[in-house]
Scaffold this active site. Structure first.
Site, PDB file in Angstrom:
ATOM      1  N   ASP A 183       0.847  -1.190   0.000  1.00 31.40           N
ATOM      2  CA  ASP A 183       0.000   0.000   0.000  1.00 31.40           C
ATOM      3  C   ASP A 183       0.887   1.247   0.000  1.00 31.40           C
ATOM      4  O   ASP A 183       1.892   1.320   0.701  1.00 31.40           O
ATOM      5  CB  ASP A 183      -0.921  -0.014   1.233  1.00 31.40           C
ATOM      6  CG  ASP A 183      -2.087   0.945   1.093  1.00 31.40           C
ATOM      7  OD1 ASP A 183      -3.231   0.464   0.977  1.00 31.40           O
ATOM      8  OD2 ASP A 183      -1.857   2.178   1.089  1.00 31.40           O
ATOM      9  N   GLN A 230     -14.022   2.469   1.648  1.00 33.44           N
ATOM     10  CA  GLN A 230     -13.497   2.052   0.344  1.00 33.44           C
ATOM     11  C   GLN A 230     -13.283   3.275  -0.541  1.00 33.44           C
ATOM     12  O   GLN A 230     -14.197   4.098  -0.701  1.00 33.44           O
ATOM     13  CB  GLN A 230     -14.442   1.064  -0.348  1.00 33.44           C
ATOM     14  CG  GLN A 230     -13.853   0.506  -1.641  1.00 33.44           C
ATOM     15  CD  GLN A 230     -14.697  -0.591  -2.269  1.00 33.44           C
ATOM     16  OE1 GLN A 230     -15.804  -0.887  -1.821  1.00 33.44           O
ATOM     17  NE2 GLN A 230     -14.161  -1.187  -3.327  1.00 33.44           N
ATOM     18  N   VAL A 259     -11.033   2.831  -3.553  1.00 33.49           N
ATOM     19  CA  VAL A 259     -10.716   2.306  -4.890  1.00 33.49           C
ATOM     20  C   VAL A 259     -11.712   1.182  -5.172  1.00 33.49           C
ATOM     21  O   VAL A 259     -11.763   0.186  -4.425  1.00 33.49           O
ATOM     22  CB  VAL A 259      -9.265   1.788  -4.971  1.00 33.49           C
ATOM     23  CG1 VAL A 259      -8.992   1.225  -6.364  1.00 33.49           C
ATOM     24  CG2 VAL A 259      -8.268   2.890  -4.629  1.00 33.49           C
ATOM     25  N   HIS A 307     -10.348  -5.386  -3.155  1.00 35.48           N
ATOM     26  CA  HIS A 307      -9.005  -5.655  -2.621  1.00 35.48           C
ATOM     27  C   HIS A 307      -9.095  -6.055  -1.168  1.00 35.48           C
ATOM     28  O   HIS A 307      -9.973  -5.595  -0.436  1.00 35.48           O
ATOM     29  CB  HIS A 307      -8.089  -4.442  -2.795  1.00 35.48           C
ATOM     30  CG  HIS A 307      -8.680  -3.149  -2.311  1.00 35.48           C
ATOM     31  ND1 HIS A 307      -9.623  -2.453  -3.038  1.00 35.48           N
ATOM     32  CD2 HIS A 307      -8.483  -2.440  -1.173  1.00 35.48           C
ATOM     33  CE1 HIS A 307      -9.973  -1.367  -2.369  1.00 35.48           C
ATOM     34  NE2 HIS A 307      -9.303  -1.331  -1.225  1.00 35.48           N
ATOM     35  N   HIS A 341      -6.949  -5.929   2.325  1.00 40.99           N
ATOM     36  CA  HIS A 341      -5.798  -5.335   3.005  1.00 40.99           C
ATOM     37  C   HIS A 341      -5.204  -6.394   3.933  1.00 40.99           C
ATOM     38  O   HIS A 341      -5.926  -6.976   4.750  1.00 40.99           O
ATOM     39  CB  HIS A 341      -6.229  -4.157   3.889  1.00 40.99           C
ATOM     40  CG  HIS A 341      -6.803  -2.987   3.169  1.00 40.99           C
ATOM     41  ND1 HIS A 341      -6.095  -1.816   2.962  1.00 40.99           N
ATOM     42  CD2 HIS A 341      -8.031  -2.779   2.624  1.00 40.99           C
ATOM     43  CE1 HIS A 341      -6.869  -0.936   2.334  1.00 40.99           C
ATOM     44  NE2 HIS A 341      -8.047  -1.500   2.122  1.00 40.99           N
TER      45      HIS A 341
END
Ligand code: 5GP
Length: 114
Positions: free
Chosen positions: A32, A94, A96, A100, A102
């Protein structure tokens, strides 16, 4: 950018640089850019699903694959204790809209998260 194309699609296509730690035909994992823990890695499918709520029954293999990659990358990073987070929707943080996970570790993690 076409519909469903986000900056993560650009990372997959190597149009934006990223510190990639794992890749296979279906998934990519990279650090990240704004880490919230000493280890903060994002695990994404190459097939763009905007968010978890958009996943379909036919995505079940892919979703399982992503979790197995989390465990593999955590081992690669020598993490035994870690947290896996999927923010679903802007209200949950959120930013993006390409699904995904993390992977966070390397420090004590409090519960509940904010
Ligand atoms: P979300 O807030 O959607 O759950 O997580 C998106 C994550 O993507 C954030 O933690 C943010 O720091 C990370 N991010 C945003 N832009 C980039 C980028 O260009 N490169 C990388 N490696 N991470 C990014």
């Amino acid at each position: 950018m076409s519909e469903g194309d986000t900056l993560f699609s650009k990372i997959i296509r190597r149009e934006i640089p990223a510190d990639i730690v794992y890749e296979d035909d279906r998934a990519l994992a990279f650090r990240d850019i704004n880490p919230q823990a000493p280890t903060h890695i994002l695990i994404i499918p190459k097939h763009p699903i905007p968010k978890l709520a958009d996943a379909q029954p036919e995505d079940s293999d892919l979703l399982g694959h992503l979790l197995l990659i989390v465990a593999k990358v955590a081992q690669q990073e020598n993490l035994s204790d870690y947290r896996v987070v999927a923010n679903n929707g802007a209200g949950a943080g959120q930013s993006v809209f390409h699904l995904h996970l993390h992977l966070l570790g390397g420090r004590p993690l409090q519960w509940p998260p904010g």
